[in-house]
Design a protein around this motif. Structure first.
Motif, PDB file in Angstrom:
ATOM      1  N   LYS A   1       0.833  -1.203   0.000  1.00  0.00           N
ATOM      2  CA  LYS A   1       0.000   0.000   0.000  1.00  0.00           C
ATOM      3  C   LYS A   1       0.870   1.256   0.000  1.00  0.00           C
ATOM      4  O   LYS A   1       0.585   2.233  -0.702  1.00  0.00           O
ATOM      5  N   GLN A   2       1.953   1.234   0.792  1.00  0.00           N
ATOM      6  CA  GLN A   2       2.851   2.387   0.808  1.00  0.00           C
ATOM      7  C   GLN A   2       3.513   2.585  -0.554  1.00  0.00           C
ATOM      8  O   GLN A   2       3.663   3.717  -1.028  1.00  0.00           O
ATOM      9  N   GLN A   3       3.897   1.494  -1.200  1.00  0.00           N
ATOM     10  CA  GLN A   3       4.520   1.598  -2.523  1.00  0.00           C
ATOM     11  C   GLN A   3       3.539   2.148  -3.551  1.00  0.00           C
ATOM     12  O   GLN A   3       3.906   2.947  -4.421  1.00  0.00           O
ATOM     13  N   ILE A   4       2.276   1.716  -3.473  1.00  0.00           N
ATOM     14  CA  ILE A   4       1.272   2.205  -4.418  1.00  0.00           C
ATOM     15  C   ILE A   4       1.042   3.702  -4.231  1.00  0.00           C
ATOM     16  O   ILE A   4       0.922   4.466  -5.198  1.00  0.00           O
TER      17      ILE A   4
ATOM     18  N   SER B   1       7.772   6.062 -11.427  1.00  0.00           N
ATOM     19  CA  SER B   1       7.980   4.919 -10.540  1.00  0.00           C
ATOM     20  C   SER B   1       7.480   3.661 -11.199  1.00  0.00           C
ATOM     21  O   SER B   1       6.674   3.700 -12.128  1.00  0.00           O
ATOM     22  N   PRO B   2       7.921   2.497 -10.723  1.00  0.00           N
ATOM     23  CA  PRO B   2       7.425   1.237 -11.290  1.00  0.00           C
ATOM     24  C   PRO B   2       5.954   1.056 -11.012  1.00  0.00           C
ATOM     25  O   PRO B   2       5.414   1.593 -10.053  1.00  0.00           O
ATOM     26  N   LYS B   3       5.319   0.279 -11.850  1.00  0.00           N
ATOM     27  CA  LYS B   3       3.889   0.057 -11.706  1.00  0.00           C
ATOM     28  C   LYS B   3       3.604  -0.802 -10.484  1.00  0.00           C
ATOM     29  O   LYS B   3       4.404  -1.649 -10.112  1.00  0.00           O
ATOM     30  N   PRO B   4       2.437  -0.624  -9.840  1.00  0.00           N
ATOM     31  CA  PRO B   4       2.101  -1.438  -8.670  1.00  0.00           C
ATOM     32  C   PRO B   4       2.125  -2.922  -8.955  1.00  0.00           C
ATOM     33  O   PRO B   4       2.460  -3.715  -8.103  1.00  0.00           O
ATOM     34  N   ALA B   5       1.739  -3.329 -10.176  1.00  0.00           N
ATOM     35  CA  ALA B   5       1.762  -4.755 -10.509  1.00  0.00           C
ATOM     36  C   ALA B   5       3.175  -5.293 -10.396  1.00  0.00           C
ATOM     37  O   ALA B   5       3.405  -6.411  -9.961  1.00  0.00           O
ATOM     38  N   LYS B   6       4.145  -4.476 -10.815  1.00  0.00           N
ATOM     39  CA  LYS B   6       5.530  -4.910 -10.710  1.00  0.00           C
ATOM     40  C   LYS B   6       6.024  -4.864  -9.279  1.00  0.00           C
ATOM     41  O   LYS B   6       7.031  -5.448  -8.945  1.00  0.00           O
ATOM     42  N   LEU B   7       5.341  -4.121  -8.423  1.00  0.00           N
ATOM     43  CA  LEU B   7       5.729  -4.045  -7.025  1.00  0.00           C
ATOM     44  C   LEU B   7       5.235  -5.246  -6.218  1.00  0.00           C
ATOM     45  O   LEU B   7       5.419  -5.292  -5.018  1.00  0.00           O
TER      46      LEU B   7
END
Length: 763
Positions: A452-455, A462-468
């Motif tokens: 959630k913090q990364q999103i 920034s990288p996409k959430p899917a990649k996170l």
């Protein structure tokens, strides 16, 4: 010693005084009774006189209580031998004691008494009300005592009015003789021993004796024996073994007395000797736990062929209070400890420690002691009839195996079905077990919070959430939820039904037939049953937590997929636009317009030029709309108040509009960073997160109100800036002059996006 009747003893001597004195002393030593030596010592012996006489009177002493009085009444309750015990009927009835969980019953009983008193005082007929209250009382009593918790049974076993060992013995025996002393100088009143008969058959009785009031409890040391008591019991065991008397022991003690003096006298050694002795006795032994049996103090007289327990008795290694103080550092956790220790009669029967349960009346043994004693008598006679049929080697082996089997197992033997149900399943290989093991809730929460913090921090670069790891987390949560549902199905006892239903569904799917109504009804019925019982599953809270996390991550994944679609669509639109602008026909029209615009002079020429520009733009717009329609998109246009499409394809005006937009966005960002508005946005984020987990109309109304407040604050901030207003007016006039329309730039209808400053966007 019998009392000597009144008599006068006259002694006449003709010898010398010294000879007479020695004769008297010798006579006393040789068994002459009736003349105390102190009387002889007080006699005045005159050495000169040869003839003298001694006269002595013996006072009448207190009559001694013989074991078998001559005038005993055979109809006396408890038998004539009850005179041998210090145990006498109480002069006053014991005061009733109400336990905490019995207070609702006392309220009903008080109501019954009040109604009866009212009926007597007024003379009215309240029989219906009394009967109704009595029925309600008996039903409540039955419900209460058929669903007792372990700690409640402990309290009943410790009840001050509970019948003691001697109460039961005098009720079940025809004759009873109490035997005292350990032959080492002490008689412990906490353990009572004696010989009695049941149905004409003699038995050796021994047991812990508690007091019935404070005075007796102090005398009996609250039923906690010293080493003398266990040595007295061991002496009686040898006596019973020598004469062939079966042994019956009654257990009712919180434990052996653990004071300094008892330890000095060998408390542990005395208990150990009893344990060893009981395993070698050649007579049957039956033990009955009538109250609480605590630790080695109870086991010292309970190494029997059969261990019976009253329904509300308890048998434990450590008391619930002591166990709670050790494990949870507080005695207040005693209810939890009592449940975990498995100390009740029912649990001990399941563990094969107890061999039978003797029923008690509703309300406990103190509610009807005579009835309880008769139930004990029946159980004892039945157990003794079984044990007396065994020869000595079989009896000893029976007693040894009873204790050897406790908590043990033998390899190679088939496991009984009743034990196999409760056995732990065979461990699976480590690799396979790792695949299906559940992840701890705290670990899952940490992983979800990181994503959630990364999103929220993710930007355009920034990288996409899917990649996170968003997709992986959704799949992991799905597996966790499946495991939790499987465990819940097993916990509520529906595993067999679910398995059978899956087999039916598999048959239907393989055969290619449609699902019939009967199968649909089964699925619906099983679903309803599972939902009704789901709250009783031990993992119910963990399941809800993981479902909430899965819902939140699924929504985030859905938003990401939508963003990806929008990005892809933008790229396709730009591609279509580039292709359209590269067409030769469009290029030729634009070049012709540019040349004509350069050659046009005067106001009439500008008006004609403006009309031609509008026509060309409409043609381009039409072609562009057709291109977008091929992508299944609906084209929307910005319109002015007059309803005409506002066309501003002038580079200078476009730059000014973009500049004005940037200034407005900067003003919005500055306004957002103020404390008041920032707090509102944070509150809005929290409320929106709550609404995603649990939809609520009131919460949605609150969210809409917060949005309106934030929009109003932003609009007021933009409207209060005079420079922006002036630029807007100038730009509006320039657009009107260039296009010949009355276009308006309305800042109050801005679509506000605060994602750049707060990590979450809203309109």
């Amino acid at each position: 010693m019998a009392s000597v009747p009144h008599s006068v003893v006259a002694l006449t001597a003709t010898s010398t005084s010294s000879a007479s004195a020695s004769d008297l002393l010798r006579s006393s030593r040789n068994g002459f009774s009736g003349v105390p030596l102190r009387t002889l010592g007080r006699a005045r012996l005159d050495g000169i006189k040869r003839n003298f006489s001694v006269v002595a009177k013996i006072r009448k002493g207190k009559k001694h209580d013989y074991p078998w009085p001559d005038d005993a009444d055979p109809n006396v309750k408890g038998g004539v031998l009850s005179h041998l015990s210090y145990f006498k009927p109480l002069k006053e009835r014991p005061k009733p004691v109400t336990l905490d969980f019995e207070k609702p019953l006392m309220d009903l009983e008080k109501k019954i008494i009040d109604v009866r008193r009212m009926a007597q005082e007024t003379g009215l007929d309240f029989s219906d009300q009394i009967n109704s209250l009595e029925n309600k009382y008996h039903q409540a009593l039955k419900d209460l005592y058929t669903h007792l918790t372990p700690i409640q049974r402990v309290n009943i076993a410790r009840h001050p009015n509970r019948p003691t060992f001697l109460d039961h013995v005098l009720n079940i025996t025809e004759k009873f003789v109490e035997l005292h002393g350990d032959r080492q100088g002490y008689d412990d009143p906490a353990i009572v021993t004696g010989i009695g008969t049941i149905d004409g058959r003699p038995y050796m009785f021994m047991g812990h004796q508690k007091g019935r009031n404070t005075k007796e409890n102090i005398q009996r040391n609250f039923g906690m024996p010293t080493p003398h008591g266990y040595r007295k019991a061991m002496r009686m065991m040898y006596y019973a073994d020598h004469h062939g008397f079966p042994i019956i022991t009654f257990v009712d003690t919180p434990g052996a007395f653990a004071d300094l003096k008892s330890e000095e006298l060998g408390q542990g050694e005395a208990i150990a000797h009893n344990l060893r002795t009981m395993f070698g006795l050649k007579v049957p032994i039956v033990s009955v736990v009538i109250g609480e049996g605590g630790s080695g103090g109870a086991l010292a007289i309970a190494c029997a062929n059969k261990l019976l327990m009253l329904e509300n008795a308890v048998f434990y290694v450590a008391s619930p209070e002591a166990c709670a103080a050790i494990l949870w550092k507080t005695a207040k956790a005693s209810p939890k400890a009592a449940e975990k220790l498995k100390i009740t009669a029912t649990e001990l029967c399941k563990l094969k420690i107890s061999d039978g349960i003797i029923p008690e009346p509703l309300g406990g043994a103190h509610a009807d002691p005579s009835w309880t004693s008769q139930q004990i008598k029946k159980a004892l006679v039945e157990a003794m009839d079984e044990l007396l049929k065994m020869d000595t080697p079989t009896l000893l082996e029976h007693r040894r195996l009873k204790f050897r089997k406790l908590g043990g197992f033998q390899e190679g033997l088939p496991i009984p079905p009743e034990k196999k149900v409760n056995m732990k399943k065979k461990d699976e290989p480590v690799a396979q077990r790792a695949e299906i093991s559940k992840t701890p809730d705290l670990e899952l929460e940490d992983e979800v919070e990181k994503i959630k913090q990364q999103i929220m921090k993710a930007g355009e670069s920034s990288p996409k959430p899917a990649k996170l790891g968003l997709n992986e987390m959704v799949e992991k949560l799905k597996r966790e939820v499946d495991l939790e549902f499987t465990e819940a199905v097993r916990a509520v006892g529906l595993e067999t039904k679910v398995k059978a239903l899956r087999e039916e569904l598999a048959k239907v799917s393989t055969s290619g037939q449609s699902m019939d109504q009967g199968l649909k009804d089964k699925i619906e019925k099983l679903t309803v049953e599972f939902n009704n019982n789901l709250s009783q599953a031990p993992n119910y809270s963990s399941l809800n937590l993981k479902l909430d996390m899965l819902k939140e991550m699924s929504q985030a994944k859905k938003l990401e997929e939508q963003n990806e679609k929008v990005t892809t669509l933008k790229q396709e639109i730009n591609k279509k636009l580039n292709v359209l602008m590269e067409k030769s026909s469009i290029k030729a029209k634009i070049e012709a317009l540019k040349a004509e615009a350069a050659a046009s002079n005067g106001a009439s020429g500008q008006v004609n030029m403006r009309e031609k520009i509008m026509e060309v733009k409409k043609e381009i717009e039409l072609e562009f709309a057709n291109a977008l329609n091929s992508l299944n998109l609906d084209v929307q246009r910005i319109r002015s108040k007059t309803g005409d499409v506002v066309q501003t394809s002038f580079p200078e005006l476009d730059n000014k509009i973009e500049e004005l937009d940037r200034e407005i966005i900067e003003k919005i960002n500055d306004t957002v960073n103020t404390t008041d508005l920032k707090d509102k946005i944070e509150l809005l984020k929290l409320e929106m997160a709550r609404s995603e987990r649990k939809p609520d109309p009131e919460l949605q109304t609150k969210i809409e109100a917060l949005k309106e407040q934030i929009k109003r604050s932003l609009a007021e901030a933009v409207g209060s800036c005079k420079e922006l207003i002036e630029k807007q007016e100038r730009l509006k006039n320039e657009v009107a002059e260039a296009t010949g329309t009355d276009a308006e730039y309305d800042a109050s209808k801005l679509e506000v996006n605060v994602s750049t400053t707060q990590g979450r966007s809203f309109s």
